[in-house]
Write a protein that holds these residues in place. Structure first.
Motif, mmCIF file in Angstrom:
data_model
loop_
_atom_site.group_PDB
_atom_site.id
_atom_site.type_symbol
_atom_site.label_atom_id
_atom_site.label_comp_id
_atom_site.label_asym_id
_atom_site.label_seq_id
_atom_site.Cartn_x
_atom_site.Cartn_y
_atom_site.Cartn_z
ATOM 1 N N ALA A 139 0.838 -1.201 0.000
ATOM 2 C CA ALA A 139 0.000 0.000 0.000
ATOM 3 C C ALA A 139 0.873 1.252 0.000
ATOM 4 O O ALA A 139 0.573 2.242 -0.687
ATOM 5 N N VAL A 140 1.968 1.233 0.757
ATOM 6 C CA VAL A 140 2.870 2.380 0.805
ATOM 7 C C VAL A 140 3.468 2.626 -0.577
ATOM 8 O O VAL A 140 3.576 3.762 -1.043
ATOM 9 N N PHE A 141 3.830 1.546 -1.255
ATOM 10 C CA PHE A 141 4.389 1.716 -2.598
ATOM 11 C C PHE A 141 3.359 2.266 -3.571
ATOM 12 O O PHE A 141 3.691 3.057 -4.452
ATOM 13 N N ALA A 142 2.119 1.847 -3.404
ATOM 14 C CA ALA A 142 1.071 2.413 -4.255
ATOM 15 C C ALA A 142 1.027 3.925 -4.047
ATOM 16 O O ALA A 142 0.932 4.695 -5.005
ATOM 17 N N GLY A 143 1.136 4.361 -2.792
ATOM 18 C CA GLY A 143 1.163 5.786 -2.497
ATOM 19 C C GLY A 143 2.392 6.467 -3.070
ATOM 20 O O GLY A 143 2.301 7.559 -3.649
ATOM 21 N N LEU A 144 3.544 5.795 -2.936
ATOM 22 C CA LEU A 144 4.789 6.379 -3.461
ATOM 23 C C LEU A 144 4.713 6.579 -4.974
ATOM 24 O O LEU A 144 5.225 7.555 -5.509
ATOM 25 N N ARG A 145 4.050 5.654 -5.659
ATOM 26 C CA ARG A 145 3.945 5.778 -7.119
ATOM 27 C C ARG A 145 3.133 7.016 -7.480
ATOM 28 O O ARG A 145 3.543 7.802 -8.349
ATOM 29 N N VAL A 146 2.021 7.210 -6.801
ATOM 30 C CA VAL A 146 1.197 8.390 -7.091
ATOM 31 C C VAL A 146 1.984 9.656 -6.763
ATOM 32 O O VAL A 146 2.049 10.608 -7.562
ATOM 33 N N ALA A 147 2.621 9.667 -5.586
ATOM 34 C CA ALA A 147 3.358 10.857 -5.159
ATOM 35 C C ALA A 147 4.493 11.171 -6.130
ATOM 36 O O ALA A 147 4.739 12.332 -6.476
#
Lengths: 218, 393
Positions: A139-147
């Motif tokens: 989930a954190v990586f999903a956020g990092l991709r968007v950011a």
């Protein structure tokens, strides 16, 4: 100074194409990394004290709602036309994505797993760090991709505050010198960087979470 | 918090006191759990859980069985009353140390998805500060004990079936060799065949390790199969009956327990009667190559069939005695299912007799050789005498 190839940068920018790419990467990645470092403790606090999560999200959203240009101009007073002036707003913007990504990822740990951790004698902090955070990694990586992707493109706005936009500076030159090709150079370079960074993040997530290969198939 | 005024020391009464005092024993002493919304999950429950045996808490949903279990390791704190472990109030021990001294297995195993099978199993030893090598060594040992192939060590939970995950769950609970094992409906989520395998495995492990197991289930058959003692709880968390399973079946305390036990109570009770005393007849057993005279000599007046065995003595089927004695070998009739003398119960013997087309049960020894046959009447007589003798297996 007529025509010029794809990698040829007008001399007023005093930089090479590779130099601009490096700068672009720096202005993108420094905010994302700082954002992650800041989001982690905030998210842990939100996880520990659930009631602060909605207000924290509210504040993050309000910051996100500030137009980047306005934010940049506002910061010029303190940091003049420097990298920091671009990096600080971008860092703040990542929080609106990263904090919920971490908190919701940690919350998504199944009740069974959490009960098992509790029953085996994990203290709260140990449970956060050894169970919930590792499980939140996808989930954190999903956020990092968007950011990351959003930062890559926002960097170019920095050109408007005195050529602080890395590859985006090519856009102002495209206007000033009526050379649309420079705009294409900028857009294509930024897009390719975005796609490559995204691919790297996907790769990193795969390497870090061998246990989640088929988590969706379950 | 109530219960502080209780006298210490007088926790266990009865003849086994001296022995038990040396070992782990859990006393649930007038425990009540009431939630802020007013619902009572557990109501003045008193139970003494003997060491080294399996105690099952069984009852319909909402009877407080899981709450009771979770009060033992303090995942839920009682509103009133106290819980003693080896005579000491569980609230006196540091909570995480207490929990690490109790294995815990839950319904969907609750494995850590991000850890390999081996690291899942090694969790508590690592928490207790064992070095990695020793913890993994121990994990390997436990995988073998719960019947998991060593090749699973490096796999992640998503690569395992439900039954395998539950085996890992049991291994993980046993890893630090805790004296107490708490199991919360551990086998409810797997299919019946896998469940039976896991139950048998648990009984086998328990025979070796002799842990104090507290086992929660809503399945009365599971309770009767696994429990040395069974506590039946009713809605509102009140104890309906606390007894060994055989006694539960033969003398349910009230209508609620009787209903909960369901039909076939008598038949199921037979599981607790052994077949050692069952009268067997070895006469009508002949080998495949028996002569007509031998068949004639073996034929009983009341049974027009003989049981034919192969050269090793394993039953093959029933044969019409008259046909065989006159040299016409008709087809063998299937004998259904044999029961093993000594190991199987009267329930299996009766089942065997009912299944057999001749109405006679086939008895075999541990090696599968036919040792005799028993008429339904003989089994009925054995049941009667077992009842009168009160002989429990």
């Amino acid at each position: 100074m007529s025509g010029g190839g794809f990698f040829e940068v007008p001399s007023d920018l005093q930089n090479t194409w590779w130099g601009l790419v490096g700068w672009q990467l720096q202005l993108t990645l420094v905010p994302v990394l700082c954002g992650l470092v800041i989001a982690l403790p905030i998210a842990l606090l939100c996880r520990r004290f659930g009631w602060i999560y909605p207000p924290v999200l509210g504040v993050a959203t309000v910051f996100y709602a500030i137009p980047s240009l306005a934010f940049f101009v506002f910061l010029i007073d303190w940091f003049s036309e420097s990298d920091l002036t671009v990096e600080i707003p971008l860092t703040v913007y990542t929080l609106v994505v990263l904090v919920p990504a971490i908190v919701d990822g940690m919350r998504s740990v199944s009740a069974d797993t959490r009960a098992a951790a509790e029953a085996m004698g994990f203290g709260t902090l140990r449970r956060y760090f050894q169970v919930e955070l590792p499980i939140a990694v996808p989930a954190v990586f999903a956020g990092l991709r968007v950011a990351t992707v959003s930062s890559v493109s926002l960097v170019s706005v920095g050109m408007l505050i005195g050529n602080e936009g890395a590859l985006g500076n090519l856009l102002s030159d495209a206007l000033n010198y009526h050379r649309p090709q420079l705009a294409w150079d900028a857009v294509i370079s930024i897009a390719v960087i975005g796609v490559l960074l995204d691919a790297l993040l996907v790769l990193a997530r795969r390497l870090l979470t061998p246990w989640a290969r088929k988590a969706t198939a379950k | 918090m109530g219960g502080r005024c209780h006298k210490p020391g007088h926790l266990v009464v009865g003849p086994a006191e001296a022995r038990r005092a040396l070992h782990t024993v859990i006393v649930i002493d007038a425990v009540t759990k009431r939630y802020p919304d007013g619902t009572t999950a557990v109501d003045r429950l008193t139970l003494e859980i003997p060491d080294g045996s399996i105690t099952v808490l069984v009852g319909p949903s909402g009877c407080g069985k899981t709450t009771t279990l979770r009060m033992i390791n303090r995942m839920v704190e009682p509103t009133e009353g106290r819980i003693l472990l080896n005579g000491q109030d569980v609230r006196e021990a540091p909570v995480n140390a207490l929990r690490r001294s109790m294995g815990y297995v839950i319904q969907h195993a609750g494995l850590f998805p991000h850890r390999t099978v081996m690291d899942n199993i090694a969790t508590v030893p690592r928490l207790l500060g064992w070095d990695k090598h020793r913890a993994r060594e121990r994990a390997r040992e436990l995988m073998e004990r719960v019947g998991l192939d060593a090749s699973f060590a490096k796999r992640y939970p998503y690569q395992l079936s439900g039954g395998q995950q539950q085996r890992v769950g049991v291994a993980r609970a046993l890893a630090a060799d805790p004296p107490v094992l708490l199991m919360d409906e551990p086998f409810s989520a797997v299919d019946p065949i896998v469940r039976k395998g896991l139950q048998d495995e648990l009984l086998r492990i328990q025979a070796d390790l002799g842990k104090t197991v507290v086992f929660v289930t809503h399945d009365i058959d599971e309770a009767i199969k696994l429990g040395d003692m069974v506590a039946v709880l009713r809605e509102g968390g009140r104890l309906a009956q606390y007894a060994p399973p055989a006694r539960l079946l033969s003398a349910p305390a009230d209508e609620f327990v009787e209903d909960f036990l369901g039909v076939d109570r008598g038949i199921r009770h037979l599981s607790f009667f052994g077949t050692e005393e069952l009268e067997l007849t070895a006469e009508p057993i002949v080998t495949e190559d028996a002569t007509a005279e031998q068949v004639r000599a073996a034929t009983l007046a009341e049974l027009p069939y003989v049981l034919v065995t192969d050269a090793e003595g394993r039953p093959r089927g029933w044969s019409d005695a008259l046909d065989r004695a006159t040299g016409t070998e008709g087809e063998l009739l299937p004998y259904g299912r044999a029961f093993t003398v000594g190991r199987d119960s009267l329930r299996a013997a009766l089942d065997s007799a009912v299944l057999s087309p001749t109405g006679w049960a086939v008895a075999v020894d541990e090696q599968g050789r036919a040792v005799g046959v028993a008429a339904q009447e003989a089994i009925a007589a054995a049941i009667r005498s077992a009842h009168t003798a009160g002989v429990l297996r």
